[in-house]
Structures are given as C-alpha cells and as structure tokens.
Design an enzyme around this catalytic site. Structure first.
Site, mmCIF file in Angstrom:
data_model
loop_
_atom_site.group_PDB
_atom_site.id
_atom_site.type_symbol
_atom_site.label_atom_id
_atom_site.label_comp_id
_atom_site.label_asym_id
_atom_site.label_seq_id
_atom_site.Cartn_x
_atom_site.Cartn_y
_atom_site.Cartn_z
ATOM 1 N N GLY A 17 3.290 -51.210 -55.991
ATOM 2 C CA GLY A 17 4.246 -52.332 -56.116
ATOM 3 C C GLY A 17 5.690 -51.966 -55.836
ATOM 4 N N LEU A 21 4.538 -54.793 -49.116
ATOM 5 C CA LEU A 21 3.893 -56.029 -49.580
ATOM 6 C C LEU A 21 3.821 -56.066 -51.109
ATOM 7 N N ARG A 41 3.054 -43.326 -56.633
ATOM 8 C CA ARG A 41 3.227 -41.894 -56.901
ATOM 9 C C ARG A 41 4.689 -41.512 -57.083
ATOM 10 N N ARG A 67 -5.631 -42.168 -57.361
ATOM 11 C CA ARG A 67 -6.786 -41.331 -57.026
ATOM 12 C C ARG A 67 -7.352 -40.642 -58.267
ATOM 13 N N TYR A 146 -9.882 -55.570 -40.130
ATOM 14 C CA TYR A 146 -10.944 -54.800 -39.479
ATOM 15 C C TYR A 146 -12.057 -54.375 -40.446
ATOM 16 N N LYS A 161 -11.780 -49.851 -46.707
ATOM 17 C CA LYS A 161 -11.546 -51.292 -46.916
ATOM 18 C C LYS A 161 -12.875 -52.050 -46.916
ATOM 19 N N PRO A 187 -4.838 -59.187 -44.493
ATOM 20 C CA PRO A 187 -3.680 -59.590 -43.677
ATOM 21 C C PRO A 187 -3.733 -58.953 -42.288
ATOM 22 N N GLY A 188 -3.208 -59.667 -41.307
ATOM 23 C CA GLY A 188 -2.897 -59.054 -40.016
ATOM 24 C C GLY A 188 -1.595 -58.289 -40.161
ATOM 25 N N ARG A 198 3.208 -45.833 -39.608
ATOM 26 C CA ARG A 198 1.969 -45.061 -39.532
ATOM 27 C C ARG A 198 0.924 -45.645 -38.579
HETATM 28 C C1 HXC Z 1 -4.260 -36.541 -38.650
HETATM 29 C C2 HXC Z 1 -3.382 -36.454 -40.786
HETATM 30 C C3 HXC Z 1 -2.353 -37.364 -40.426
HETATM 31 C C4 HXC Z 1 -2.334 -37.832 -39.079
HETATM 32 C C5 HXC Z 1 -2.099 -36.819 -42.501
HETATM 33 N N1 HXC Z 1 -3.172 -36.162 -42.072
HETATM 34 N N2 HXC Z 1 -1.573 -37.558 -41.522
HETATM 35 N N3 HXC Z 1 -4.328 -36.061 -39.916
HETATM 36 N N4 HXC Z 1 -3.301 -37.403 -38.234
HETATM 37 N N5 HXC Z 1 -1.396 -38.683 -38.662
HETATM 38 C C6 HXC Z 1 -3.983 -35.201 -42.833
HETATM 39 C C7 HXC Z 1 -3.177 -33.995 -43.263
HETATM 40 O O1 HXC Z 1 -3.099 -33.037 -42.232
HETATM 41 C C8 HXC Z 1 -3.988 -33.487 -44.449
HETATM 42 O O2 HXC Z 1 -5.126 -32.776 -44.041
HETATM 43 C C9 HXC Z 1 -4.512 -34.776 -45.071
HETATM 44 O O3 HXC Z 1 -4.427 -35.792 -44.064
HETATM 45 C C10 HXC Z 1 -3.687 -35.217 -46.264
HETATM 46 O O4 HXC Z 1 -2.327 -35.290 -45.845
HETATM 47 P P1 HXC Z 1 -1.126 -35.175 -46.891
HETATM 48 O O5 HXC Z 1 0.130 -35.505 -46.181
HETATM 49 O O6 HXC Z 1 -1.204 -33.867 -47.624
HETATM 50 O O7 HXC Z 1 -1.585 -36.307 -47.939
HETATM 51 P P2 HXC Z 1 -0.786 -37.195 -48.908
HETATM 52 O O8 HXC Z 1 0.579 -36.628 -49.204
HETATM 53 O O9 HXC Z 1 -1.691 -37.479 -50.018
HETATM 54 O O10 HXC Z 1 -0.516 -38.542 -48.039
HETATM 55 C C11 HXC Z 1 -1.529 -39.475 -47.853
HETATM 56 C C12 HXC Z 1 -1.396 -40.143 -46.478
HETATM 57 C C13 HXC Z 1 0.034 -40.664 -46.214
HETATM 58 C C14 HXC Z 1 -2.442 -41.260 -46.426
HETATM 59 C C15 HXC Z 1 -1.739 -39.104 -45.394
HETATM 60 O O11 HXC Z 1 0.079 -41.337 -44.964
HETATM 61 C C16 HXC Z 1 0.527 -41.583 -47.293
HETATM 62 O O12 HXC Z 1 1.059 -41.136 -48.307
HETATM 63 N N6 HXC Z 1 0.373 -42.918 -47.155
HETATM 64 C C17 HXC Z 1 0.747 -43.913 -48.158
HETATM 65 C C18 HXC Z 1 1.310 -45.177 -47.577
HETATM 66 C C19 HXC Z 1 0.603 -45.778 -46.390
HETATM 67 O O13 HXC Z 1 -0.199 -45.104 -45.726
HETATM 68 N N7 HXC Z 1 0.918 -47.021 -46.093
HETATM 69 C C20 HXC Z 1 0.336 -47.727 -44.928
HETATM 70 C C21 HXC Z 1 -0.696 -48.694 -45.321
HETATM 71 S S1 HXC Z 1 -0.995 -49.752 -43.941
HETATM 72 P P3 HXC Z 1 -5.156 -31.136 -44.025
HETATM 73 O O14 HXC Z 1 -6.587 -30.813 -43.728
HETATM 74 O O15 HXC Z 1 -4.223 -30.725 -42.919
HETATM 75 O O16 HXC Z 1 -4.700 -30.667 -45.364
HETATM 76 C C22 HXC Z 1 -2.595 -50.194 -43.948
HETATM 77 C C23 HXC Z 1 -3.123 -51.316 -43.052
HETATM 78 C C24 HXC Z 1 -2.399 -51.423 -41.778
HETATM 79 O O17 HXC Z 1 -3.359 -49.678 -44.665
HETATM 80 C C25 HXC Z 1 -3.047 -52.483 -40.910
HETATM 81 C C26 HXC Z 1 -2.044 -53.054 -39.955
HETATM 82 C C27 HXC Z 1 -2.556 -54.193 -39.157
HETATM 83 P P1 NAP Z 2 3.300 -49.445 -48.027
HETATM 84 O O1 NAP Z 2 4.666 -49.968 -48.263
HETATM 85 O O2 NAP Z 2 3.167 -48.074 -47.477
HETATM 86 O O3 NAP Z 2 2.490 -49.592 -49.382
HETATM 87 C C1 NAP Z 2 1.576 -48.656 -49.869
HETATM 88 C C2 NAP Z 2 1.903 -48.405 -51.316
HETATM 89 O O4 NAP Z 2 0.825 -47.687 -51.912
HETATM 90 C C3 NAP Z 2 3.173 -47.588 -51.523
HETATM 91 O O5 NAP Z 2 3.995 -48.224 -52.474
HETATM 92 C C4 NAP Z 2 2.663 -46.273 -52.061
HETATM 93 O O6 NAP Z 2 3.595 -45.706 -52.971
HETATM 94 C C5 NAP Z 2 1.387 -46.693 -52.753
HETATM 95 N N1 NAP Z 2 0.433 -45.596 -52.884
HETATM 96 C C6 NAP Z 2 -0.057 -44.801 -51.894
HETATM 97 N N2 NAP Z 2 -0.866 -43.876 -52.395
HETATM 98 C C7 NAP Z 2 -0.924 -44.097 -53.734
HETATM 99 C C8 NAP Z 2 -1.604 -43.466 -54.797
HETATM 100 N N3 NAP Z 2 -2.397 -42.409 -54.585
HETATM 101 N N4 NAP Z 2 -1.422 -43.952 -56.056
HETATM 102 C C9 NAP Z 2 -0.624 -45.019 -56.270
HETATM 103 N N5 NAP Z 2 0.044 -45.660 -55.303
HETATM 104 C C10 NAP Z 2 -0.105 -45.197 -54.043
HETATM 105 O O7 NAP Z 2 2.498 -50.398 -47.015
HETATM 106 P P2 NAP Z 2 2.217 -51.975 -47.063
HETATM 107 O O8 NAP Z 2 2.278 -52.446 -45.679
HETATM 108 O O9 NAP Z 2 3.059 -52.632 -48.089
HETATM 109 O O10 NAP Z 2 0.697 -52.008 -47.517
HETATM 110 C C11 NAP Z 2 0.293 -52.655 -48.696
HETATM 111 C C12 NAP Z 2 -1.164 -53.055 -48.593
HETATM 112 O O11 NAP Z 2 -1.359 -53.970 -47.525
HETATM 113 C C13 NAP Z 2 -2.121 -51.911 -48.310
HETATM 114 O O12 NAP Z 2 -3.323 -52.112 -49.030
HETATM 115 C C14 NAP Z 2 -2.400 -52.036 -46.842
HETATM 116 O O13 NAP Z 2 -3.626 -51.471 -46.468
HETATM 117 C C15 NAP Z 2 -2.405 -53.550 -46.702
HETATM 118 N N6 NAP Z 2 -2.181 -54.046 -45.345
HETATM 119 C C16 NAP Z 2 -0.941 -53.992 -44.794
HETATM 120 C C17 NAP Z 2 -0.736 -54.518 -43.532
HETATM 121 C C18 NAP Z 2 0.617 -54.514 -42.886
HETATM 122 O O14 NAP Z 2 0.700 -54.808 -41.690
HETATM 123 N N7 NAP Z 2 1.688 -54.237 -43.606
HETATM 124 C C19 NAP Z 2 -1.803 -55.091 -42.839
HETATM 125 C C20 NAP Z 2 -3.076 -55.104 -43.424
HETATM 126 C C21 NAP Z 2 -3.244 -54.602 -44.693
HETATM 127 P P3 NAP Z 2 3.722 -44.099 -53.166
HETATM 128 O O15 NAP Z 2 3.766 -43.524 -51.790
HETATM 129 O O16 NAP Z 2 4.982 -43.929 -53.944
HETATM 130 O O17 NAP Z 2 2.523 -43.687 -53.933
#
Ligand code: HXC
Ligand code: NAP
Length: 280
Positions: A17, A21, A41, A67, A146, A161, A187-188, A198
């Site tokens: 939160g 979103l 986190r 997690r 997806y 998902k 959501p799209g 990302r």
């Molecule tokens: C290949 C990757 C990578 C990449 C990370 N890894 N990024 N591998 N390509 N781009 C690998 C790392 O090398 C590592 O493996 C493992 O993943 C874990 O990476 P860490 O950085 O140590 O993990 P962590 O700090 O826990 O971060 C988790 C994360 C990061 C998922 C990788 O992106 C994150 O914190 N995301 C949170 C927010 C987020 O993703 N928001 C977007 C949601 S959008 P090794 O083996 O090297 O240790 C969404 C829908 C979008 O979900 C849809 C749009 C239409």
């Molecule tokens: P975002 O800003 O990156 O949101 C992800 C949130 O999850 C961050 O606040 C992050 O905070 C938190 N998070 C990640 N790992 C966590 C963990 N281990 N424990 C607790 N919190 C954690 O991206 P967003 O676009 O708002 O995405 C929100 C949701 O919408 C997600 O479920 C995503 O899959 C979905 N979605 C987004 C889109 C889009 O286009 N934006 C489209 C389809 C679906 P910390 O990093 O501080 O933990």
C-alpha cells in the site's frame, strides 16, 4: 462516484500500500471513510505514504515481508489487537521481463514468494481469524490480464497470478457460506513507477502497449481505485469468485482474429472490398 461514507467503519489492509496502485487505493478508501493499514518491505516508503495521506483519515504503516508467514502472522496479531479487519487487498507483487531460460531458481522463488505465497499467507491469516470469530470479511486480489492464458517473458508472475485467481475462485465457494467474499481485479497497464520500470522499461515498449489497446491509452490509478472500492463495499455483496478485467478491451483485441484489420486497411480499402452492383 460514491457516497463519502461508503467504507465508514471498515478496517482495510492493503499489502504493497505504500506505492503505485496500493497507494491509490489507500487514498480512495480513506476518502470513503475506511481505516487503512498498509504494509510493504521498505519502512521509509510506508512512513512517507502514511504521512502524506494522514490528513484524509486513519492510516497505519506496518513493515512486513509477505513472503514470511511469521511476519504476516505477527502483523495480523498487532492489527487484530486493535480490532478485526473487514477487508484484505492482496496487492503486493514482484515482476520483471526476462527470457525464461535465463531465470535462476531464486528469480522464480522471489516472484512466486511475493505474489502467490504472499497472497496465500495474508488470505489464510485473515480467513482463519474471520472463520473462528464468525466475522464477515472480503478479500480482493490484484491479478493481471495474462493470468488465465499465460504470457511470454513474465512467466514467474503469470504462474503466480494464475494461482491467485484459482485461490480466489476456490475459496469463494469454500468460505462463501461463512461470510467471506473473494474477488480479484485484472488490470491492464496502469503507469506506476514500480511496474513500468520493470515490465515496460523502454519507450518503444510503451508505444507497443498503447497500440494494443482499443482505447489507445493506459488505465489510471483512480479508475482502479474506484473499481476496488466498489468490489470491497457491501454494495457489491453478491459478487463472489469473480475476476473483473479492467483493461480498455486490450485482452479482447489481442484475442480477436481480425482485430488488427482496422490498422492495416484504410477507408479506400474498405470501399474497394464492398461488393460492386452488377449492371442490370
Ligand atoms: C533476470 C532477475 C531480474 C531480471 C531480478 N532477478 N531481476 N533475473 N532478470 N530482470 C533475479 C536476481 O538475479 C536474483 O536471482 C533473484 O531474481 C532475486 O532478485 P533480488 O533483487 O535479490 O530480489 P528481491 O530484492 O527480493 O526483489 C524482488 C524482485 C524486484 C521481484 C526481483 O523486482 C522487486 O522487488 N519487485 C517489487 C515491485 C514490483 O516488481 N512491482 C511491479 C509489479 S507489476 P539470483 O539467482 O541472481 O540470486 C506487475 C504486473 C505488470 O506485477 C503488468 C503490466 C501490464
Ligand atoms: P508497485 O508500485 O511496484 O507495487 C508493488 C508493491 O508491493 C510495492 O509497494 C512493494 O513495496 C510491495 N511489495 C513487494 N514485495 C513485497 C513483499 N515481499 N512484502 C510486502 N510488500 C511487497 O507496482 P504497482 O503497479 O502498484 O502494482 C500493484 C499491483 O498491481 C501488483 O499486484 C501488480 O501485479 C498489479 N498490476 C499492476 C499493473 C500496472 O500496470 N501497474 C498491471 C497489472 C497488474 P516494497 O518494495 O517496499 O516491499
């Protein structure tokens, strides 16, 4: 769009939160009278969001990595000591684009851990408490379009998902007769820093995403928050086990055999395709 007291007396936890979103839903739910708990986190991010939104109403920040089941249980104990939650929003996620053959086991684990296991931990922690006390509750999970069909280049997210949607439909039936509703939004693309940095990390990828959409625009955080407010409110009490797609028709455009003709054929082409009248 809604009565300002739509969510009065409702206590809501939104995972993730602090940003994107989740932050948008927090703001909207506060405006509608809810007490909001946010977790994530990064403590600093949560504190900043809570401070920014506190003028709207009661908002509490809990650093928690979803997690970890222990961390989730610990957070729920603290929240429940102030009173039961009414609403859980599973919004926290991790994602990035990559070729699947390049992914390490940790890469899979990290996304599956947040999206699937995190959703499971939070849902069970709330659900067990609600079932034990007979308290009614509702769970809304944020999925992606997806999930039912899969997607190349985001495989850890797609499989997670899909699991979240299966969980939603399964528990809607298993827990529905005990006062717990389960729904999801798919959501799209909606511009947030976390997602777009990302999954659409280059401008040309954003252009492709816009071209895939019949409305030729991205969704907005406000549109998502409005749908979420409706789905968690008592006014939608008969909606249970649904995944509502909110993507401007992008999914259907991708599925339709002839969807792209509008881009290829010009007005003169359509005129030329019309059957000519035979001279009598
Ligand atoms: C290949 C990757 C990578 C990449 C990370 N890894 N990024 N591998 N390509 N781009 C690998 C790392 O090398 C590592 O493996 C493992 O993943 C874990 O990476 P860490 O950085 O140590 O993990 P962590 O700090 O826990 O971060 C988790 C994360 C990061 C998922 C990788 O992106 C994150 O914190 N995301 C949170 C927010 C987020 O993703 N928001 C977007 C949601 S959008 P090794 O083996 O090297 O240790 C969404 C829908 C979008 O979900 C849809 C749009 C239409
Ligand atoms: P975002 O800003 O990156 O949101 C992800 C949130 O999850 C961050 O606040 C992050 O905070 C938190 N998070 C990640 N790992 C966590 C963990 N281990 N424990 C607790 N919190 C954690 O991206 P967003 O676009 O708002 O995405 C929100 C949701 O919408 C997600 O479920 C995503 O899959 C979905 N979605 C987004 C889109 C889009 O286009 N934006 C489209 C389809 C679906 P910390 O990093 O501080 O933990």
């Amino acid at each position: 769009m809604f009565r300002p007291d739509l969510l009065r007396n409702k206590r809501v936890l939104i995972s993730g939160g602090g940003t994107g979103l989740g932050k948008g839903m927090s703001a909207r739910f506060l405006d509608l009278g809810a007490t909001v708990y946010i977790c994530g986190r990064r403590e600093e991010v949560l504190k900043e969001t809570a401070a920014e939104l506190s003028a709207k109403g009661a908002i509490h920040a809990f650093p928690c990595d979803v997690r970890s089941l222990d961390a989730v249980e610990n957070m729920m104990e603290k929240i429940w000591s102030e009173g039961p939650l009414d609403i859980l929003v599973n919004n926290a996620a991790g994602n990035f684009i990559a070729r699947t053959e390049d992914l390490s086991p940790r890469a899979f684990e990290s996304v599956i851990g947040i999206v699937l296991m995190g959703t499971l931990h939070c849902t069970l922690a709330c659900g067990r408490r609600w079932l034990k006390s007979g308290h009614h509750g509702t769970v809304l999970s944020i999925s992606a379009t997806y999930a039912p069909v899969g997607s190349a280049y985001v495989v850890p997210s797609a499989i997670s998902k899909a699991g979240v949607e299966a969980l939603t439909r399964s528990l809607a039936v298993e827990w529905g007769n005990r006062g717990i509703r389960m729904n999801a939004i798919a959501p799209g693309p909606i511009p947030t820093q976390g997602a777009f940095s990302r999954v659409l990390p280059r401008p040309e990828l954003e252009t492709v995403a816009l071209d895939r959409n019949p409305l030729h625009r991205f969704g907005t955080v406000e549109e998502l928050a409005n749908l979420a407010a409706f789905l968690v409110s008592d006014g939608s009490g008969y909606i249970n086990g649904e995944v509502i797609r909110m993507d401007g028709g992008e999914f259907l455009q991708g599925a339709g055999e002839f969807s792209n003709l509008g881009r290829i054929l010009k007005d003169e082409d359509w005129q030329a395709l019309k059957p000519r009248k035979q001279p009598s």
